[in-house]
Design a protein around this motif. Structure first.
Motif, PDB file in Angstrom:
ATOM      1  N   GLY A   1       0.891  -1.341  -0.378  1.00 53.13           N
ATOM      2  CA  GLY A   1       0.161   0.087   0.102  1.00 53.13           C
ATOM      3  C   GLY A   1       0.507   1.172  -0.057  1.00 53.13           C
ATOM      4  N   SER A   2       1.689   1.084  -0.272  1.00 55.48           N
ATOM      5  CA  SER A   2       2.971   2.938  -0.969  1.00 55.48           C
ATOM      6  C   SER A   2       2.138   3.104  -1.622  1.00 55.48           C
ATOM      7  N   PRO A   3       2.443   4.817  -0.788  1.00 54.86           N
ATOM      8  CA  PRO A   3       1.139   5.809  -1.585  1.00 54.86           C
ATOM      9  C   PRO A   3       1.817   5.548  -3.641  1.00 54.86           C
ATOM     10  N   LEU A   4       1.342   5.887  -4.685  1.00 51.32           N
ATOM     11  CA  LEU A   4       1.633   5.749  -6.249  1.00 51.32           C
ATOM     12  C   LEU A   4       2.352   6.560  -6.521  1.00 51.32           C
ATOM     13  N   ASP A   5       2.359   7.858  -6.099  1.00 48.96           N
ATOM     14  CA  ASP A   5       4.237   8.122  -6.158  1.00 48.96           C
ATOM     15  C   ASP A   5       5.104   7.823  -5.758  1.00 48.96           C
ATOM     16  N   GLU A   6       5.377   7.243  -4.465  1.00 49.40           N
ATOM     17  CA  GLU A   6       6.319   6.556  -3.979  1.00 49.40           C
ATOM     18  C   GLU A   6       6.536   5.468  -5.370  1.00 49.40           C
ATOM     19  N   VAL A   7       5.913   4.931  -5.390  1.00 42.77           N
ATOM     20  CA  VAL A   7       6.566   3.438  -6.611  1.00 42.77           C
ATOM     21  C   VAL A   7       6.374   3.941  -7.439  1.00 42.77           C
ATOM     22  N   LEU A   8       5.804   4.904  -8.329  1.00 40.73           N
ATOM     23  CA  LEU A   8       6.458   5.503  -9.555  1.00 40.73           C
ATOM     24  C   LEU A   8       7.843   5.948  -9.404  1.00 40.73           C
ATOM     25  N   ASP A   9       8.237   6.725  -8.713  1.00 41.52           N
ATOM     26  CA  ASP A   9       9.724   6.991  -8.810  1.00 41.52           C
ATOM     27  C   ASP A   9       9.987   6.492  -8.557  1.00 41.52           C
ATOM     28  N   LEU A  10       9.980   4.881  -7.721  1.00 42.10           N
ATOM     29  CA  LEU A  10      11.457   4.246  -7.681  1.00 42.10           C
ATOM     30  C   LEU A  10      11.243   3.255  -8.930  1.00 42.10           C
ATOM     31  N   VAL A  11      10.886   3.492 -10.073  1.00 39.66           N
ATOM     32  CA  VAL A  11      10.441   3.140 -11.310  1.00 39.66           C
ATOM     33  C   VAL A  11      10.886   4.226 -12.471  1.00 39.66           C
ATOM     34  N   ALA A  12      10.558   5.425 -11.806  1.00 39.55           N
ATOM     35  CA  ALA A  12      10.856   6.283 -12.827  1.00 39.55           C
ATOM     36  C   ALA A  12      12.925   6.406 -12.338  1.00 39.55           C
ATOM     37  N   ALA A  13      13.224   5.805 -10.977  1.00 37.46           N
ATOM     38  CA  ALA A  13      14.671   6.015 -10.789  1.00 37.46           C
ATOM     39  C   ALA A  13      15.294   4.749 -11.472  1.00 37.46           C
ATOM     40  N   ALA A  14      14.502   3.765 -11.343  1.00 38.28           N
ATOM     41  CA  ALA A  14      15.257   2.288 -11.988  1.00 38.28           C
ATOM     42  C   ALA A  14      15.341   2.332 -13.667  1.00 38.28           C
ATOM     43  N   VAL A  15      14.989   3.379 -14.220  1.00 40.22           N
ATOM     44  CA  VAL A  15      14.742   3.571 -15.432  1.00 40.22           C
ATOM     45  C   VAL A  15      16.547   4.587 -15.379  1.00 40.22           C
ATOM     46  N   ARG A  16      16.626   5.613 -15.080  1.00 44.60           N
ATOM     47  CA  ARG A  16      17.856   6.405 -14.991  1.00 44.60           C
ATOM     48  C   ARG A  16      18.923   4.730 -14.152  1.00 44.60           C
ATOM     49  N   GLU A  17      19.006   4.793 -13.608  1.00 48.75           N
ATOM     50  CA  GLU A  17      19.738   3.294 -13.326  1.00 48.75           C
ATOM     51  C   GLU A  17      20.732   2.385 -15.014  1.00 48.75           C
ATOM     52  N   LEU A  18      19.655   2.088 -14.742  1.00 45.38           N
ATOM     53  CA  LEU A  18      19.611   1.147 -15.907  1.00 45.38           C
ATOM     54  C   LEU A  18      19.644   1.378 -17.031  1.00 45.38           C
ATOM     55  N   ALA A  19      18.501   2.110 -17.488  1.00 46.74           N
ATOM     56  CA  ALA A  19      19.141   2.672 -18.926  1.00 46.74           C
ATOM     57  C   ALA A  19      21.020   2.922 -20.284  1.00 46.74           C
ATOM     58  N   PRO A  20      21.301   3.454 -19.024  1.00 49.56           N
ATOM     59  CA  PRO A  20      22.239   3.947 -19.772  1.00 49.56           C
ATOM     60  C   PRO A  20      23.171   2.556 -20.027  1.00 49.56           C
ATOM     61  N   ASP A  21      22.671   1.370 -19.236  1.00 49.81           N
ATOM     62  CA  ASP A  21      23.941   0.138 -19.783  1.00 49.81           C
ATOM     63  C   ASP A  21      22.694  -0.790 -20.254  1.00 49.81           C
TER      64      ASP A  21
END
Length: 427
Positions: free
Chosen positions: A188-208
């Protein structure tokens, strides 16, 4: 010799080259052992594993160069021509060669002869070469060529394994992100927190990410975003169902009792108990559908009448009973609000050929900081019966001065009750 530039710059080949994540010395013991063996077996001062990019040679392992890479124009690069031809290349005397005489290392006297073989990966792309350089004129033997060909197979296996390890690490990171996001949704984490986590993953994984991994990343992001958004909507719907009265949209009884207690806690305030006069007659004469419409309309007016009061809580207790919690409001201000609501909640409906005027009776009770909501609500309920006993369509707070009768006219009025007993007669 035809220029190797277009072959070296082939996008598919460069994408394959990038997938190995090697930008210089790899520090790999197996690759270091390969170049050491090449140098010893061919008695050469320079031995390299060379990954070739446009005007750039990268050395995952080398002996005699002393640098992780070098910049040489493709048209002067021994290894670039190996990539372009896909065949072994032997240069006996580079200084006398029409092309390689212009190579900076040749002109400086560091390199005079060369033998190299193409390094072809498991997907068929020529990544570069394995080669040795000598500083003297030299003719290499077939045995020397065999040594390099054998070492190519070993290097290909090592690079393939390294790429698999890198890919698995990337996949593991993606899986970890997915698990964290799904855990957030499940807890039940807030939607914004989950979407922020996903966005951070994109920034971390996309370059590699390799092209196929980028597709997997995009697909995972889309799925996780959809899951999180739908779960949030479902959770909000459940919350509304658990807290809202389905007919009026106000807080239901359970939510009203909880939020009312919270609103009064530490501040005190006032509670208005609102009851629709003669609602049973409306249901009996006009039907339940009309009665429901009336309740919904009165609920909207009640909520709108308190919208500017900070922290006010409005709910339906059940049937035709409502309550309004006014945190921090004193008795006089609450009485003024209650009198205004008596006027604003007056209504009328058409029943057959008759117009039935509808009023509300409101009971007022005031809570101190230590009074529970249940206690003050019970007091307001008793006061509401006092309003009905005094003629309906008024506010009652325990003294005659708090009454505010509404004018009545015509045959639709019903005689006011004369008994002071709570609950006497029809509501």
């Amino acid at each position: 010799m035809q220029s190797p530039r277009s072959a070296v710059a082939d996008p598919a080949r460069l994408a394959a080259l990038a997938s190995y994540r090697l930008g210089g010395h790899a520090g790999d013991a197996d690759l270091d052992a390969v170049v050491a063996y090449m140098a010893r077996a061919l008695d050469a001062p320079i031995a390299v594993i060379n990954l070739v990019g446009p005007d750039l040679q990268c050395f995952p392992a080398e002996i005699g160069v002393g640098a992780p890479f070098s910049e040489v124009p493709d048209e002067l690069s021994f290894c670039a021509y190996v990539v372009a031809s896909g065949e072994p290349l032997e240069v006996t005397d580079a200084l006398a060669h029409p092309v390689f005489a212009g190579n900076p290392a040749v002109a400086a006297g560091v390199i005079r002869s060369y033998l190299g073989v193409p390094l072809v990966d498991e997907d068929g792309f020529v990544l570069g070469s394995l080669g040795v350089f000598d500083d003297d004129v030299r003719t290499f033997s077939g045995a020397h060529l065999d040594v390099l060909q054998i070492q190519v197979r070993l290097v290909r296996s090592v690079l393939s394994l390294r790429r698999q390890v890198v890919a698995h690490r990337w996949d593991a990171r993606l899986l970890a992100v997915q698990n964290r996001a799904l855990e957030g949704v499940a807890t039940g984490s807030p939607l914004d927190e989950v979407l922020d986590l996903v966005a951070a993953a994109v920034r971390e994984l996309a370059p590699d990410a390799e092209p196929h991994q980028r597709l997997a990343l995009d697909d995972t992001v889309a799925r996780l975003s959809t899951i999180a958004t739908e779960a949030d909507a479902w959770r909000r719907a459940l919350t509304r169902t658990a807290r809202q009265d389905p007919l009026t949209g106000l807080a239901n009884r359970g939510h009203l009792l909880a939020s009312g207690q919270e609103a009064l806690s530490g501040r005190g305030g006032a509670v208005l108990f609102v009851d629709v006069d003669r609602f049973k007659d409306v249901n009996d004469r006009a039907g339940h559908a009309v009665g429901d419409q009336l309740l919904a309309r009165l609920a909207q007016r009640l909520e709108a009448g308190l919208v500017e009061l900070p922290g006010a809580v409005v709910g339906r207790l059940g049937g035709d009973e409502f309550a309004a919690v006014l945190p921090g409001v004193g008795r006089d201000d609450a009485a003024a609000i209650g009198r205004r609501l008596v006027t604003e909640l007056a209504d009328q409906i058409e029943v057959g050929r008759r117009t039935v005027r509808v009023s509300v009776s409101i009971g007022l009770a005031v809570a101190g900081p230590a009074t529970t909501f249940a206690e003050v609500l019970a007091e307001a309920d008793v006061a509401m019966y006092g309003a009905k006993a005094r003629g309906r369509g008024l506010l009652y707070a325990g003294t005659a001065g708090d009454e505010l009768p509404l004018p009545r006219a015509g045959d639709d009025s019903v005689p006011a009750l004369t008994s002071d007993a709570p609950g006497a007669g029809a509501r």
